[in-house]
Design an enzyme around this catalytic site. Structure first.
Site, PDB file in Angstrom:
ATOM      1  N   GLU A  60       0.816  -1.220   0.000  1.00  0.00           N
ATOM      2  CA  GLU A  60       0.000   0.000   0.000  1.00  0.00           C
ATOM      3  C   GLU A  60       0.848   1.267   0.000  1.00  0.00           C
ATOM      4  OE1 GLU A  60      -0.535  -2.654   1.859  1.00  0.00           O
ATOM      5  OE2 GLU A  60      -2.465  -3.378   1.113  1.00  0.00           O
ATOM      6  N   HIS A 129     -11.368  -6.107   8.293  1.00  0.00           N
ATOM      7  CA  HIS A 129     -12.114  -5.726   7.090  1.00  0.00           C
ATOM      8  C   HIS A 129     -13.337  -4.870   7.432  1.00  0.00           C
ATOM      9  CE1 HIS A 129      -9.862  -9.310   5.858  1.00  0.00           C
ATOM     10  NE2 HIS A 129      -9.866  -8.795   4.643  1.00  0.00           N
TER      11      HIS A 129
END
Length: 338
Positions: A60, A129
């Protein structure tokens, strides 16, 4: 007019702007061949090619750093971080580079990066998540933070974000990708097919950044919220029978202060609701803003309903999630005080 869910609306926004501007590129994990973990970029690599829709390694920090460099060199990148829970390895790139670039170079350099990322809970995703980190990003000077609550706004706000010369963090509440969610996990899923905000023009249009939306007009109290909880707040208000004015913030930073304060100065009562944890959450900034601008018209203390101050749980998700009952209890508390 076409009926779209949020995934289709986001894909349509990307398709429209990429057709319009050859400098727009997409990069992220699985965004190309696979079309994205939620399929928001499905078909775009086949249409625009591998040089404009780029599959990136699972890194990322590298995705965001690469996007910043692309932006400095004249491109207009849209970076996807698969889940907001994974954005932290790229956080230093956002804070130390992206947000400060224009300031540090006295305006010589800018990087118009849009970072899209699904956020929030309600999908049984547990702590890795389901997070809602928007308050961390609204604290950073130099970036704008956006979160739509429906397909129409998602497309219009995303086009505005990509065309903005400022860096944008664009949060997408994944629980409502396929349909509005009123906070009751035992009800059958509802699609956007019959919702008025599921009507989305196929072509180009924008929704302005920095402008909140009055979703429901009302006179008894003001509910300020955003993302998935817009729909939960609507259901909770109906449950209580009070005439709530419900405001969808839409752009969290910069904040549309006047729409919020005009409403609270009218109703005299305010409830703030968000999924993220309560302590030092974005709701604290909203509460401070209301207190500064509406103090002499408040008839009751400002109430906040939020996620509990724990990591997002694997079990007991619906005890953590600020559902209808908790928001309804907050509404009654605001209405019975003062």
């Amino acid at each position: 007019m076409a009926q779209m869910n949020m995934i289709q609306a986001i894909r349509s926004a990307l398709d429209v702007v990429m057709d319009k501007d050859p400098n727009i590129v997409i990069l992220g994990e699985d965004v190309g061949y696979f079309g994205g973990v939620f399929r928001c970029t499905d078909g775009l690599q086949r249409k625009f090619g591998e040089h404009r829709v780029i599959d990136a390694p699972i890194a990322e920090g590298g995705i965001i750093g690469t996007a910043i460099g692309m932006g400095v060199n004249g491109l207009r990148p849209v970076a996807e971080i698969q889940f907001a829970d994974y954005i932290y390895p790229g956080f230093d790139q956002v804070v130390s580079e992206l947000a400060r670039l224009r300031y540090r170079t006295a305006g010589d350099l800018t990087s118009p990066v849009t970072i899209r990322t699904p956020c929030g809970g309600g999908i049984r995703g547990g702590q890795t998540h389901s997070q809602s980190p928007e308050g961390i990003f609204t604290h950073i000077s130099g970036i704008k933070t956006v979160m739509p609550s429906n397909p129409y706004d998602a497309k219009g706000l995303l086009i505005s974000s990509i065309e903005s010369d400022d860096p944008i963090i664009f949060f997408e509440p994944k629980r409502i990708y396929n349909g509005p969610f009123d906070g009751d996990p035992d009800k059958a899923a509802v699609s956007w097919a019959s919702h008025p905000k599921g009507e989305v023009p196929g072509g180009y249009y924008t929704v302005p950044l920095g402008k909140a939306d009055i979703v429901e007009p009302g006179d008894d109290l003001t509910i300020i919220t955003y993302g998935t909880l817009v729909h939960v707040a609507q259901a909770a208000a109906k449950l209580t029978g009070f005439d709530a004015e419900i405001i969808d913030v839409r752009t969290l930073a910069p904040l549309d202060v006047s729409t919020l304060t005009d409403s609270v100065n009218k109703t005299g009562r305010c409830l703030i609701a968000h999924e993220a944890t309560r302590f030092s959450g974005y709701g604290a900034e909203l509460a401070a803003t209301i207190q500064e601008h509406c103090f002499w018209n408040l008839e009751a203390p400002i109430e906040r309903v939020a996620g509990w101050d724990t990591p997002y749980p694997h079990a007991f998700e619906w005890q953590y999630f600020p559902g209808q009952k908790r928001i309804a209890a907050g509404i009654r508390k605001v209405m019975e005080a003062g």
